[in-house]
Design a protein around this motif. Structure first.
Motif, PDB file in Angstrom:
ATOM      1  N   UNK A   1       0.827  -1.201   0.000  1.00 50.85           N
ATOM      2  CA  UNK A   1       0.000   0.000   0.000  1.00 50.85           C
ATOM      3  C   UNK A   1       0.865   1.257   0.000  1.00 50.85           C
ATOM      4  N   UNK A   2       1.952   1.246   0.760  1.00 53.02           N
ATOM      5  CA  UNK A   2       2.837   2.412   0.797  1.00 53.02           C
ATOM      6  C   UNK A   2       3.470   2.660  -0.566  1.00 53.02           C
ATOM      7  N   UNK A   3       3.921   1.602  -1.228  1.00 53.17           N
ATOM      8  CA  UNK A   3       4.521   1.749  -2.562  1.00 53.17           C
ATOM      9  C   UNK A   3       3.485   2.287  -3.543  1.00 53.17           C
ATOM     10  N   UNK A   4       2.251   1.770  -3.447  1.00 45.72           N
ATOM     11  CA  UNK A   4       1.176   2.207  -4.327  1.00 45.72           C
ATOM     12  C   UNK A   4       0.850   3.678  -4.101  1.00 45.72           C
ATOM     13  N   UNK A   5       0.771   4.093  -2.862  1.00 47.33           N
ATOM     14  CA  UNK A   5       0.373   5.459  -2.547  1.00 47.33           C
ATOM     15  C   UNK A   5       1.506   6.460  -2.754  1.00 47.33           C
ATOM     16  N   UNK A   6       2.751   6.009  -2.602  1.00 40.05           N
ATOM     17  CA  UNK A   6       3.895   6.924  -2.725  1.00 40.05           C
ATOM     18  C   UNK A   6       4.527   6.891  -4.116  1.00 40.05           C
ATOM     19  N   UNK A   7       3.945   6.086  -5.031  1.00 38.29           N
ATOM     20  CA  UNK A   7       4.436   6.009  -6.409  1.00 38.29           C
ATOM     21  C   UNK A   7       5.892   5.585  -6.514  1.00 38.29           C
ATOM     22  N   UNK A   8       6.302   4.672  -5.663  1.00 31.78           N
ATOM     23  CA  UNK A   8       7.663   4.173  -5.794  1.00 31.78           C
ATOM     24  C   UNK A   8       8.231   3.673  -4.483  1.00 31.78           C
ATOM     25  N   UNK A   9       9.369   3.004  -4.594  1.00 36.74           N
ATOM     26  CA  UNK A   9       9.998   2.368  -3.443  1.00 36.74           C
ATOM     27  C   UNK A   9      10.674   3.380  -2.540  1.00 36.74           C
ATOM     28  N   UNK A  10      11.301   4.406  -3.114  1.00 37.30           N
ATOM     29  CA  UNK A  10      12.112   5.336  -2.323  1.00 37.30           C
ATOM     30  C   UNK A  10      11.281   6.030  -1.253  1.00 37.30           C
ATOM     31  N   UNK A  11      10.178   6.659  -1.690  1.00 32.79           N
ATOM     32  CA  UNK A  11       9.366   7.378  -0.705  1.00 32.79           C
ATOM     33  C   UNK A  11       8.603   6.419   0.207  1.00 32.79           C
ATOM     34  N   UNK A  12       8.258   5.246  -0.312  1.00 37.64           N
ATOM     35  CA  UNK A  12       7.599   4.255   0.536  1.00 37.64           C
ATOM     36  C   UNK A  12       8.533   3.797   1.652  1.00 37.64           C
ATOM     37  N   UNK A  13       9.801   3.567   1.322  1.00 43.13           N
ATOM     38  CA  UNK A  13      10.779   3.147   2.324  1.00 43.13           C
ATOM     39  C   UNK A  13      10.967   4.228   3.389  1.00 43.13           C
ATOM     40  N   UNK A  14      10.994   5.490   2.965  1.00 44.15           N
ATOM     41  CA  UNK A  14      11.127   6.582   3.929  1.00 44.15           C
ATOM     42  C   UNK A  14       9.920   6.656   4.847  1.00 44.15           C
ATOM     43  N   UNK A  15       8.747   6.483   4.275  1.00 44.96           N
ATOM     44  CA  UNK A  15       7.513   6.535   5.076  1.00 44.96           C
ATOM     45  C   UNK A  15       7.453   5.404   6.083  1.00 44.96           C
ATOM     46  N   UNK A  16       7.937   4.230   5.688  1.00 43.78           N
ATOM     47  CA  UNK A  16       7.880   3.056   6.555  1.00 43.78           C
ATOM     48  C   UNK A  16       9.108   2.914   7.447  1.00 43.78           C
ATOM     49  N   UNK A  17      10.087   3.793   7.261  1.00 45.99           N
ATOM     50  CA  UNK A  17      11.350   3.730   8.009  1.00 45.99           C
ATOM     51  C   UNK A  17      12.051   2.388   7.780  1.00 45.99           C
ATOM     52  N   UNK A  18      12.121   2.014   6.519  1.00 48.03           N
ATOM     53  CA  UNK A  18      12.799   0.788   6.113  1.00 48.03           C
ATOM     54  C   UNK A  18      13.820   1.126   5.038  1.00 48.03           C
ATOM     55  N   UNK A  19      14.779   0.234   4.846  1.00 48.39           N
ATOM     56  CA  UNK A  19      15.724   0.416   3.745  1.00 48.39           C
ATOM     57  C   UNK A  19      15.031  -0.004   2.455  1.00 48.39           C
ATOM     58  N   UNK A  20      15.465   0.594   1.341  1.00 45.57           N
ATOM     59  CA  UNK A  20      14.792   0.345   0.062  1.00 45.57           C
ATOM     60  C   UNK A  20      14.872  -1.121  -0.350  1.00 45.57           C
ATOM     61  N   UNK A  21      16.008  -1.755  -0.068  1.00 45.83           N
ATOM     62  CA  UNK A  21      16.167  -3.154  -0.476  1.00 45.83           C
ATOM     63  C   UNK A  21      15.150  -4.060   0.226  1.00 45.83           C
ATOM     64  N   UNK A  22      14.832  -3.747   1.469  1.00 38.75           N
ATOM     65  CA  UNK A  22      13.844  -4.540   2.201  1.00 38.75           C
ATOM     66  C   UNK A  22      12.461  -4.383   1.591  1.00 38.75           C
ATOM     67  N   UNK A  23      12.107  -3.145   1.213  1.00 37.78           N
ATOM     68  CA  UNK A  23      10.808  -2.904   0.592  1.00 37.78           C
ATOM     69  C   UNK A  23      10.715  -3.646  -0.737  1.00 37.78           C
ATOM     70  N   UNK A  24      11.764  -3.575  -1.530  1.00 37.03           N
ATOM     71  CA  UNK A  24      11.772  -4.251  -2.827  1.00 37.03           C
ATOM     72  C   UNK A  24      11.644  -5.762  -2.663  1.00 37.03           C
ATOM     73  N   UNK A  25      12.372  -6.323  -1.689  1.00 35.36           N
ATOM     74  CA  UNK A  25      12.336  -7.765  -1.458  1.00 35.36           C
ATOM     75  C   UNK A  25      10.950  -8.221  -1.016  1.00 35.36           C
TER      76      UNK A  25
END
Length: 287
Positions: free
Chosen positions: A10-34
């Protein structure tokens, strides 16, 4: 699917990408992608089209977005309901029929006014059956006669009852001889008052001529009034039925048998705001 995976999606969908989704979730980008890849593997369909660093939702991704929003919203609602200190949800209460008839009406009326969102269910029964239902999780709590006698249960004394023998009107005294010649009117074997009467008669060396089991106190009192037999009842029940009480006579029991405690039992250590509130009302801790 796991809720954590849906939150990431949902974060990736709402933030239009991994970078901002990772920042919002306080996660590293690689974890979000995985985690996003793992979700796609579970579902067996791509959720995004990848054009460089840009992610474009597929039709499946858009459909899942609607479900994710509803599922995450429902999960949060459930979390708040469970964690809330406010009484809510359902409450399954058991009680002896005499207690339900003579004691509970004003308490439950006050409870309903104060906590209208609680769905209260009341089940009448004999003490042994009610105790078993609480232990097996079919009831949240129950009002039974006497102490629970089980370390798995918490209990609180809520009422003191005076127990009397009830006979037809005009019966002046009850001798042991008469007790041995009469019919006893009782509930089933799990009834604590029946067990009390049988123990007393056994102690006196008296056996009743006949024992008849009935399913309600109204029927029991009617049969007593008609001269069919004797019954053992709490005085509070008779007080709540003055017209019926006028048609019978009451007789005291020995002190050790004439007083009974009604206790509220519940599973030990179980936190339930709706039940906590009811217990406070029963104990007179809330007006």
């Amino acid at each position: 699917m796991e809720l954590d995976e849906l939150r990431i999606f949902q974060a990736v969908l709402q933030e239009d990408g991994v970078t901002r989704a990772a920042a919002r979730l306080h996660r590293v980008q690689s974890n979000v992608t995985t985690r996003l890849r793992q979700l796609e593997d579970k579902l067996g369909v791509p959720l995004f089209l990848r054009e460089g660093k840009k992610l474009i939702p597929t039709e499946a991704g858009r459909r899942l977005g609607d479900y994710a929003e509803r599922l995450l919203s429902l999960a949060e609602e459930a979390r708040q309901a469970v964690a809330s200190a406010e009484p809510a949800g359902s409450l399954r209460l058991g009680a002896m029929e005499s207690t339900a008839a003579s004691r509970l009406a004003p308490v439950l009326a006050g409870y309903h006014r104060r906590y209208p969102t609680v769905q209260l269910e009341l089940q009448a029964g004999v003490s042994n059956d009610l105790r078993r239902a609480v232990l097996e999780g079919r009831l949240d709590a129950a009002l039974i006669s006497g102490p629970a006698g089980d370390e798995r249960l918490d209990e609180a004394l809520v009422f003191e009852e005076t127990i009397v023998l009830v006979a037809a009107a005009g019966q002046r005294e009850l001798s042991l001889r008469l007790l041995g010649e009469t019919t006893l009117l009782t509930f089933g074997h799990g009834c604590a008052y029946r067990q009390r009467l049988e123990a007393w008669m056994q102690r006196q060396g008296v056996q009743p001529r006949r024992l008849v089991e009935l399913g309600s106190y109204h029927a029991m009192l009617s049969c007593v009034a008609s001269g069919m037999g004797l019954a053992l009842l709490p005085q509070s029940l008779l007080d709540s039925m003055p017209l019926m009480a006028a048609q019978v006579s009451t007789h005291p029991l020995p002190a050790d048998l004439g007083q009974a405690q009604t206790t509220l039992i519940r599973r030990r250590g179980l936190r339930q705001p709706a039940l906590d509130a009811l217990q406070r009302l029963l104990l007179g801790e809330e007006n």
